[in-house]
Design an enzyme around this catalytic site. Structure first.
Site, PDB file in Angstrom:
ATOM      1  N   LYS A  59       3.257  -8.137   1.691  1.00  0.00           N
ATOM      2  CA  LYS A  59       2.522  -8.304   0.435  1.00  0.00           C
ATOM      3  C   LYS A  59       3.077  -7.391  -0.657  1.00  0.00           C
ATOM      4  O   LYS A  59       3.260  -6.205  -0.453  1.00  0.00           O
ATOM      5  CB  LYS A  59       1.045  -7.988   0.671  1.00  0.00           C
ATOM      6  CG  LYS A  59       0.165  -8.316  -0.513  1.00  0.00           C
ATOM      7  CD  LYS A  59      -1.162  -8.893  -0.048  1.00  0.00           C
ATOM      8  CE  LYS A  59      -2.061  -9.291  -1.187  1.00  0.00           C
ATOM      9  NZ  LYS A  59      -1.518 -10.245  -2.120  1.00  0.00           N
ATOM     10  N   GLY A  68       3.701   0.152   2.052  1.00  0.00           N
ATOM     11  CA  GLY A  68       4.898  -0.012   2.879  1.00  0.00           C
ATOM     12  C   GLY A  68       5.937  -0.900   2.217  1.00  0.00           C
ATOM     13  O   GLY A  68       7.138  -0.628   2.263  1.00  0.00           O
ATOM     14  N   CYS A  69       5.470  -1.955   1.561  1.00  0.00           N
ATOM     15  CA  CYS A  69       6.383  -2.900   0.912  1.00  0.00           C
ATOM     16  C   CYS A  69       7.035  -2.268  -0.322  1.00  0.00           C
ATOM     17  O   CYS A  69       8.196  -2.537  -0.625  1.00  0.00           O
ATOM     18  CB  CYS A  69       5.640  -4.176   0.554  1.00  0.00           C
ATOM     19  SG  CYS A  69       4.953  -5.000   2.017  1.00  0.00           S
ATOM     20  N   THR A  70       6.281  -1.404  -1.006  1.00  0.00           N
ATOM     21  CA  THR A  70       6.827  -0.692  -2.161  1.00  0.00           C
ATOM     22  C   THR A  70       7.914   0.280  -1.704  1.00  0.00           C
ATOM     23  O   THR A  70       9.000   0.346  -2.296  1.00  0.00           O
ATOM     24  CB  THR A  70       5.700   0.049  -2.905  1.00  0.00           C
ATOM     25  OG1 THR A  70       4.744  -0.917  -3.358  1.00  0.00           O
ATOM     26  CG2 THR A  70       6.236   0.829  -4.090  1.00  0.00           C
ATOM     27  N   GLY A 110      11.055  -1.793  -0.540  1.00  0.00           N
ATOM     28  CA  GLY A 110      11.785  -2.313  -1.693  1.00  0.00           C
ATOM     29  C   GLY A 110      12.523  -1.214  -2.436  1.00  0.00           C
ATOM     30  O   GLY A 110      13.669  -1.387  -2.864  1.00  0.00           O
TER      31      GLY A 110
END
Length: 162
Positions: A39, A44-46, A49
């Protein structure tokens, strides 16, 4: 049919940030890293990326394109990319076409409830369009660096073969 290591990755086109469409076959001749994250704008995704963003010069030097994919809509992807200053495309895969091709939709548990979601996964495709390496069930810490090292080794091997 899902992707298989050493086999050509089936072509796909998907809507991406910057009002573009990513078509895998158009990237032939370059290595491609496709990473799937659950998401946009979550911690974690930030972090993941950002780790790819911070290594983009090295990926580019290894003739490698990086693309992020989640089921978020284009507006959410655009906001995520802009806010984090990502220097690569993010695909909006709302219909899960790309997710299913790479078999990353898995049954997950959150707060005791089961749901289908994206298993954090990354794929490295070689210059000929074949799946060279895959990582499934990824832990974010150190992951982008590991992917970069594989991309660099693959690029060096293909350069000496040319």
């Amino acid at each position: 049919m899902a992707v298989e290591s050493g086999k050509p990755v089936p072509d796909f086109s998907a809507p991406a940030t910057g009002d573009t469409t990513v078509t895998l076959s158009a990237l032939k001749g370059q290595q491609v890293v496709i990473y799937f994250y659950p998401k946009a704008s979550t911690p974690g995704c930030t972090t993941e990326g950002g780790d790819f963003r911070d290594r983009m010069a090295a990926f580019e030097a290894a003739n490698t394109v990086v693309i992020g994919v989640s089921r978020d809509g284009l507006r959410a992807q655009e906001n995520f990319k802009a806010k984090q200053d990502f220097n690569f495309a993010l695909i909006s895969d709302k219909d899960e076409t790309v997710c299913r091709l790479f078999d990353v939709i898995k049954l997950k548990k959150m707060y005791g409830k089961e749901h289908l979601g994206i298993e954090r996964s990354t794929f490295l495709i070689d210059k000929a369009g074949k799946l060279a390496h895959e990582w499934r069930g990824v832990k974010v810490a150190g992951h982008a660096q590991e992917v970069l090292e594989k991309a660099q080794a693959l690029d060096a091997a293909s350069a000496s073969a040319d």
